[in-house]
Design a protein around this motif. Structure first.
Motif, PDB file in Angstrom:
ATOM      1  N   GLY A  96      91.224  52.052  51.885  1.00  0.00           N
ATOM      2  CA  GLY A  96      89.796  52.343  51.875  1.00  0.00           C
ATOM      3  C   GLY A  96      89.432  53.441  50.906  1.00  0.00           C
ATOM      4  O   GLY A  96      89.646  54.619  51.190  1.00  0.00           O
ATOM      5  N   ASN A  97      88.871  53.064  49.763  1.00  0.00           N
ATOM      6  CA  ASN A  97      88.436  54.063  48.784  1.00  0.00           C
ATOM      7  C   ASN A  97      87.078  54.646  49.115  1.00  0.00           C
ATOM      8  O   ASN A  97      86.701  55.680  48.567  1.00  0.00           O
ATOM      9  CB  ASN A  97      88.394  53.434  47.380  1.00  0.00           C
ATOM     10  CG  ASN A  97      89.772  53.286  46.775  1.00  0.00           C
ATOM     11  OD1 ASN A  97      90.465  54.272  46.538  1.00  0.00           O
ATOM     12  ND2 ASN A  97      90.191  52.042  46.548  1.00  0.00           N
ATOM     13  N   ALA A  98      86.345  53.991  50.010  1.00  0.00           N
ATOM     14  CA  ALA A  98      85.034  54.488  50.408  1.00  0.00           C
ATOM     15  C   ALA A  98      85.149  55.234  51.727  1.00  0.00           C
ATOM     16  O   ALA A  98      85.993  54.913  52.571  1.00  0.00           O
ATOM     17  CB  ALA A  98      84.040  53.334  50.542  1.00  0.00           C
ATOM     18  N   HIS A  99      84.276  56.228  51.921  1.00  0.00           N
ATOM     19  CA  HIS A  99      84.329  57.032  53.142  1.00  0.00           C
ATOM     20  C   HIS A  99      84.165  56.179  54.399  1.00  0.00           C
ATOM     21  O   HIS A  99      84.879  56.380  55.382  1.00  0.00           O
ATOM     22  CB  HIS A  99      83.220  58.098  53.116  1.00  0.00           C
ATOM     23  CG  HIS A  99      83.452  59.179  52.124  1.00  0.00           C
ATOM     24  ND1 HIS A  99      84.370  60.193  52.306  1.00  0.00           N
ATOM     25  CD2 HIS A  99      82.871  59.405  50.921  1.00  0.00           C
ATOM     26  CE1 HIS A  99      84.346  61.005  51.258  1.00  0.00           C
ATOM     27  NE2 HIS A  99      83.447  60.555  50.407  1.00  0.00           N
ATOM     28  N   GLY A 100      83.203  55.235  54.366  1.00  0.00           N
ATOM     29  CA  GLY A 100      82.939  54.441  55.556  1.00  0.00           C
ATOM     30  C   GLY A 100      84.169  53.702  56.037  1.00  0.00           C
ATOM     31  O   GLY A 100      84.518  53.742  57.228  1.00  0.00           O
ATOM     32  N   GLU A 101      84.843  53.012  55.136  1.00  0.00           N
ATOM     33  CA  GLU A 101      86.043  52.263  55.521  1.00  0.00           C
ATOM     34  C   GLU A 101      87.152  53.202  55.970  1.00  0.00           C
ATOM     35  O   GLU A 101      87.811  52.972  56.990  1.00  0.00           O
ATOM     36  CB  GLU A 101      86.526  51.406  54.352  1.00  0.00           C
ATOM     37  CG  GLU A 101      87.779  50.601  54.693  1.00  0.00           C
ATOM     38  CD  GLU A 101      88.294  49.763  53.547  1.00  0.00           C
ATOM     39  OE1 GLU A 101      89.360  49.144  53.707  1.00  0.00           O
ATOM     40  OE2 GLU A 101      87.640  49.724  52.479  1.00  0.00           O
ATOM     41  N   ALA A 102      87.357  54.275  55.215  1.00  0.00           N
ATOM     42  CA  ALA A 102      88.451  55.192  55.545  1.00  0.00           C
ATOM     43  C   ALA A 102      88.213  55.904  56.876  1.00  0.00           C
ATOM     44  O   ALA A 102      89.153  56.120  57.652  1.00  0.00           O
ATOM     45  CB  ALA A 102      88.633  56.209  54.419  1.00  0.00           C
ATOM     46  N   LEU A 103      86.957  56.288  57.166  1.00  0.00           N
ATOM     47  CA  LEU A 103      86.660  56.933  58.445  1.00  0.00           C
ATOM     48  C   LEU A 103      86.922  55.990  59.613  1.00  0.00           C
ATOM     49  O   LEU A 103      87.476  56.394  60.638  1.00  0.00           O
ATOM     50  CB  LEU A 103      85.203  57.403  58.496  1.00  0.00           C
ATOM     51  CG  LEU A 103      85.007  58.918  58.347  1.00  0.00           C
ATOM     52  CD1 LEU A 103      85.194  59.339  56.909  1.00  0.00           C
ATOM     53  CD2 LEU A 103      83.646  59.344  58.852  1.00  0.00           C
ATOM     54  N   ASN A 158      87.242  46.366  59.515  1.00  0.00           N
ATOM     55  CA  ASN A 158      86.531  45.102  59.335  1.00  0.00           C
ATOM     56  C   ASN A 158      85.893  44.584  60.616  1.00  0.00           C
ATOM     57  O   ASN A 158      85.092  43.661  60.587  1.00  0.00           O
ATOM     58  CB  ASN A 158      87.471  44.034  58.771  1.00  0.00           C
ATOM     59  CG  ASN A 158      88.715  43.838  59.628  1.00  0.00           C
ATOM     60  OD1 ASN A 158      89.053  44.705  60.430  1.00  0.00           O
ATOM     61  ND2 ASN A 158      89.390  42.721  59.451  1.00  0.00           N
ATOM     62  N   LEU A 159      86.239  45.138  61.775  1.00  0.00           N
ATOM     63  CA  LEU A 159      85.660  44.735  63.049  1.00  0.00           C
ATOM     64  C   LEU A 159      85.345  45.979  63.868  1.00  0.00           C
ATOM     65  O   LEU A 159      85.909  47.047  63.628  1.00  0.00           O
ATOM     66  CB  LEU A 159      86.629  43.843  63.834  1.00  0.00           C
ATOM     67  CG  LEU A 159      86.970  42.470  63.222  1.00  0.00           C
ATOM     68  CD1 LEU A 159      88.107  41.837  63.987  1.00  0.00           C
ATOM     69  CD2 LEU A 159      85.754  41.560  63.205  1.00  0.00           C
ATOM     70  N   ASP A 204      85.527  68.798  36.570  1.00  0.00           N
ATOM     71  CA  ASP A 204      86.236  69.757  37.424  1.00  0.00           C
ATOM     72  C   ASP A 204      86.264  69.329  38.889  1.00  0.00           C
ATOM     73  O   ASP A 204      86.422  70.147  39.788  1.00  0.00           O
ATOM     74  CB  ASP A 204      85.595  71.143  37.311  1.00  0.00           C
ATOM     75  CG  ASP A 204      84.112  71.149  37.676  1.00  0.00           C
ATOM     76  OD1 ASP A 204      83.553  70.065  37.956  1.00  0.00           O
ATOM     77  OD2 ASP A 204      83.512  72.236  37.682  1.00  0.00           O
ATOM     78  N   GLY A 205      86.092  68.009  39.131  1.00  0.00           N
ATOM     79  CA  GLY A 205      86.155  67.485  40.493  1.00  0.00           C
ATOM     80  C   GLY A 205      87.290  66.491  40.658  1.00  0.00           C
ATOM     81  O   GLY A 205      88.042  66.221  39.722  1.00  0.00           O
ATOM     82  N   ARG A 206      87.412  65.933  41.863  1.00  0.00           N
ATOM     83  CA  ARG A 206      88.440  64.934  42.145  1.00  0.00           C
ATOM     84  C   ARG A 206      87.802  63.788  42.938  1.00  0.00           C
ATOM     85  O   ARG A 206      86.954  64.021  43.795  1.00  0.00           O
ATOM     86  CB  ARG A 206      89.594  65.533  42.953  1.00  0.00           C
ATOM     87  CG  ARG A 206      90.308  66.704  42.281  1.00  0.00           C
ATOM     88  CD  ARG A 206      91.559  67.095  43.074  1.00  0.00           C
ATOM     89  NE  ARG A 206      92.173  68.325  42.596  1.00  0.00           N
ATOM     90  CZ  ARG A 206      93.015  68.417  41.578  1.00  0.00           C
ATOM     91  NH1 ARG A 206      93.335  67.314  40.902  1.00  0.00           N
ATOM     92  NH2 ARG A 206      93.527  69.568  41.216  1.00  0.00           N
ATOM     93  N   ASN A 207      88.285  62.570  42.685  1.00  0.00           N
ATOM     94  CA  ASN A 207      87.754  61.391  43.359  1.00  0.00           C
ATOM     95  C   ASN A 207      88.501  61.132  44.669  1.00  0.00           C
ATOM     96  O   ASN A 207      89.488  61.802  44.989  1.00  0.00           O
ATOM     97  CB  ASN A 207      87.865  60.165  42.443  1.00  0.00           C
ATOM     98  CG  ASN A 207      86.843  59.083  42.775  1.00  0.00           C
ATOM     99  OD1 ASN A 207      86.190  59.129  43.825  1.00  0.00           O
ATOM    100  ND2 ASN A 207      86.704  58.108  41.892  1.00  0.00           N
ATOM    101  N   HIS A 208      88.048  60.144  45.436  1.00  0.00           N
ATOM    102  CA  HIS A 208      88.718  59.743  46.683  1.00  0.00           C
ATOM    103  C   HIS A 208      90.120  59.220  46.375  1.00  0.00           C
ATOM    104  O   HIS A 208      90.342  58.550  45.369  1.00  0.00           O
ATOM    105  CB  HIS A 208      87.941  58.632  47.379  1.00  0.00           C
ATOM    106  CG  HIS A 208      86.498  58.927  47.588  1.00  0.00           C
ATOM    107  ND1 HIS A 208      85.548  57.960  47.848  1.00  0.00           N
ATOM    108  CD2 HIS A 208      85.813  60.100  47.585  1.00  0.00           C
ATOM    109  CE1 HIS A 208      84.366  58.501  48.004  1.00  0.00           C
ATOM    110  NE2 HIS A 208      84.490  59.803  47.833  1.00  0.00           N
ATOM    111  N   HIS A 209      91.065  59.463  47.304  1.00  0.00           N
ATOM    112  CA  HIS A 209      92.430  59.020  47.058  1.00  0.00           C
ATOM    113  C   HIS A 209      93.135  58.685  48.378  1.00  0.00           C
ATOM    114  O   HIS A 209      93.718  59.555  49.026  1.00  0.00           O
ATOM    115  CB  HIS A 209      93.210  60.121  46.318  1.00  0.00           C
ATOM    116  CG  HIS A 209      94.492  59.633  45.718  1.00  0.00           C
ATOM    117  ND1 HIS A 209      94.537  58.675  44.735  1.00  0.00           N
ATOM    118  CD2 HIS A 209      95.786  59.954  45.976  1.00  0.00           C
ATOM    119  CE1 HIS A 209      95.788  58.450  44.382  1.00  0.00           C
ATOM    120  NE2 HIS A 209      96.566  59.199  45.146  1.00  0.00           N
ATOM    121  N   PRO A 210      93.088  57.409  48.802  1.00  0.00           N
ATOM    122  CA  PRO A 210      93.771  57.022  50.043  1.00  0.00           C
ATOM    123  C   PRO A 210      95.262  56.800  49.892  1.00  0.00           C
ATOM    124  O   PRO A 210      95.967  56.649  50.894  1.00  0.00           O
ATOM    125  CB  PRO A 210      93.062  55.714  50.414  1.00  0.00           C
ATOM    126  CG  PRO A 210      92.652  55.126  49.101  1.00  0.00           C
ATOM    127  CD  PRO A 210      92.305  56.301  48.227  1.00  0.00           C
TER     128      PRO A 210
END
Length: 424
Positions: free
Chosen positions: A98-105, A114-115, A341-347
């Motif tokens: 999950g690269n997006a917060h919603g999926e990862a949370l 998914n359910l 100077d930032g960092r992206n999501h990293h699962p």
């Protein structure tokens, strides 16, 4: 199974702290800062071949040092937590999807994205029940309203009594947080009891007519718990009886620690009053797509003293040995730069740590590659973490099931292995 822990206290850093800036130092990352990171350098099989550029490396601006006799690596932003390094079990090889917060949370809180599935706390409540009949087994303090919202503490198809009791929300200062509908403004407790007795007699008669129905049973339990909570919860949430020394320990009435300090102190009070699963959440402020240095400094200053105070308070009260404290987030951050100077999501790789509750103190478990991109030693998937948490509570994740829609569901679905190496 014999439990190592009686309860879990999860400190959720919403947004995703950078593992390579807090607990997983990478000299090569700093040495090669500004250079391109190629897929071949981290064993990444990607479209475009091994020479595909994954981004420009961004070294950490923070100084790291080994803390305690165990030598746990930490950056300088956690000076108070560093005093408890020998209590910590640091897992540096976490990974999820999950690269997006919603999926990862949702994967962090329910095991699936998914359910609609029951949350971890709901499964713990279902498996163990509450140790205090006047309090819920699962309490979530300042939970996120976004990225899954109530699903992150919901009970889904489990009986409703196992849903987490929410106190406020992440965006609301804890001093203004309330439990919805805790008090009845129209009826006295005596009239409420009479009304509830009538309703429960009707429910019980209906239950006898239909036979076994866990939805009705859950409703009956929920009504009774809600009534009892009215007289119990206000006392637990009242901090006026705490000593000045205790308030100072958590950083209460001081900036910028007051809000999170109050949340952590409430968590301790719920823990000592028999709640099985307690979650404390920050606001959505760890998502540093730019200015990771300034953002990390600001967020660490809010939580360092309260978390250290919580560990010290639990220990001095004899609660830490059977309370598992878990710290972490939905994923980590990339070793490459975003917006300069930032960092992206990293699962693919991140760090979480535990303390108390039967984990090995002073242990650093697992490892990532030279850049913190992926695990290379003892990888721990989110399903493995969930299986281990249940195991530490005395629950077999393969046998803690609930029949729904014709099949037996469990928190870890068909996955998960207990990480025995981190258990004391």
């Amino acid at each position: 199974m014999p439990p190592r822990a009686k309860r879990v206290l999860f400190l959720f850093m919403w947004g995703g702290p950078s593992h390579v800036d807090f607990f997983d130092p990478k000299p090569q990352l700093n040495k090669r800062s500004g250079q391109p990171l190629h897929a071949s350098s981290v064993g990444e099989a990607t479209v475009g071949g091994p020479d595909r550029e994954l981004g420009r490396l961004l070294g950490s601006p923070f100084r790291f040092a080994q803390q305690g006799e165990s030598g746990v690596w930490m950056n300088a932003l956690f000076p108070n937590l560093a005093q408890h390094a020998d209590k910590m079990c640091v897992i540096r090889s976490m990974h999820t999807e999950g690269n997006a917060h919603g999926e990862a949370l949702l994967r962090l809180h329910t095991g699936q994205a998914n359910l609609v599935r029951p949350s971890v706390g709901a499964w713990v409540s279902y498996g163990l029940g509450s140790a205090n009949e006047n309090l819920p087994a699962f309490v979530t303090i300042s939970p996120p309203r976004g990225h899954g919202g109530a699903q992150n503490y919901g009970s889904s198809f489990l009986p409703a009594v196992h849903q987490g009791t929410a106190i406020g929300s992440a965006e609301t200062p804890i001093t203004r947080a309330k439990i919805s509908n805790l008090k009845n403004p129209s009826l006295s407790p005596e009239l409420q009891r009479s009304q509830l007795d009538l309703i429960q007699s009707i429910n019980a008669r209906h239950l006898r007519r239909v036979g076994v129905d866990q939805r009705i049973e859950g409703l009956i339990d929920n009504y009774e718990l809600a009534f009892r909570m009215q007289s119990t919860i206000p006392g637990v949430m009242d901090l006026s009886g705490e000593t000045k020394a205790t308030l100072d320990l958590y950083g209460i009435d001081a900036r910028p620690t007051d809000n999170f300090g109050r949340q952590c102190l409430l968590a301790r009070k719920f823990a000592e009053n028999g709640v099985r699963y307690i979650q404390v959440s920050t606001d959505y402020t760890w998502d540093h797509h730019k200015q990771v240095e300034q953002g990390s400094i600001a967020e660490a200053s809010k939580v360092d003293r309260p978390i250290a105070g919580l560990l010290a308070d639990l220990a001095q009260r004899g609660l830490l040995e059977d309370t598992l404290v878990l710290w972490g987030a939905e994923f980590g951050r990339t070793p490459t730069a975003e917006n300069g100077d930032g960092r992206n999501h990293h699962p693919k790789a991140f760090t979480m740590w535990m303390a108390g509750g039967g984990c090995k103190p002073g242990l650093t478990y697992g490892a990532t590659d030279d850049f913190g991109y992926a695990p290379i030693e003892n990888p721990v998937h989110m399903h493995d973490l969930h299986a281990t948490l249940l195991h530490m509570l005395g629950l077999d994740h393969e046998k803690l099931t609930y029949r729904h829609a014709g099949r037996d569901f469990r928190l870890t679905d068909v996955y998960g292995n207990v990480v025995h190496d981190i258990l004391s």
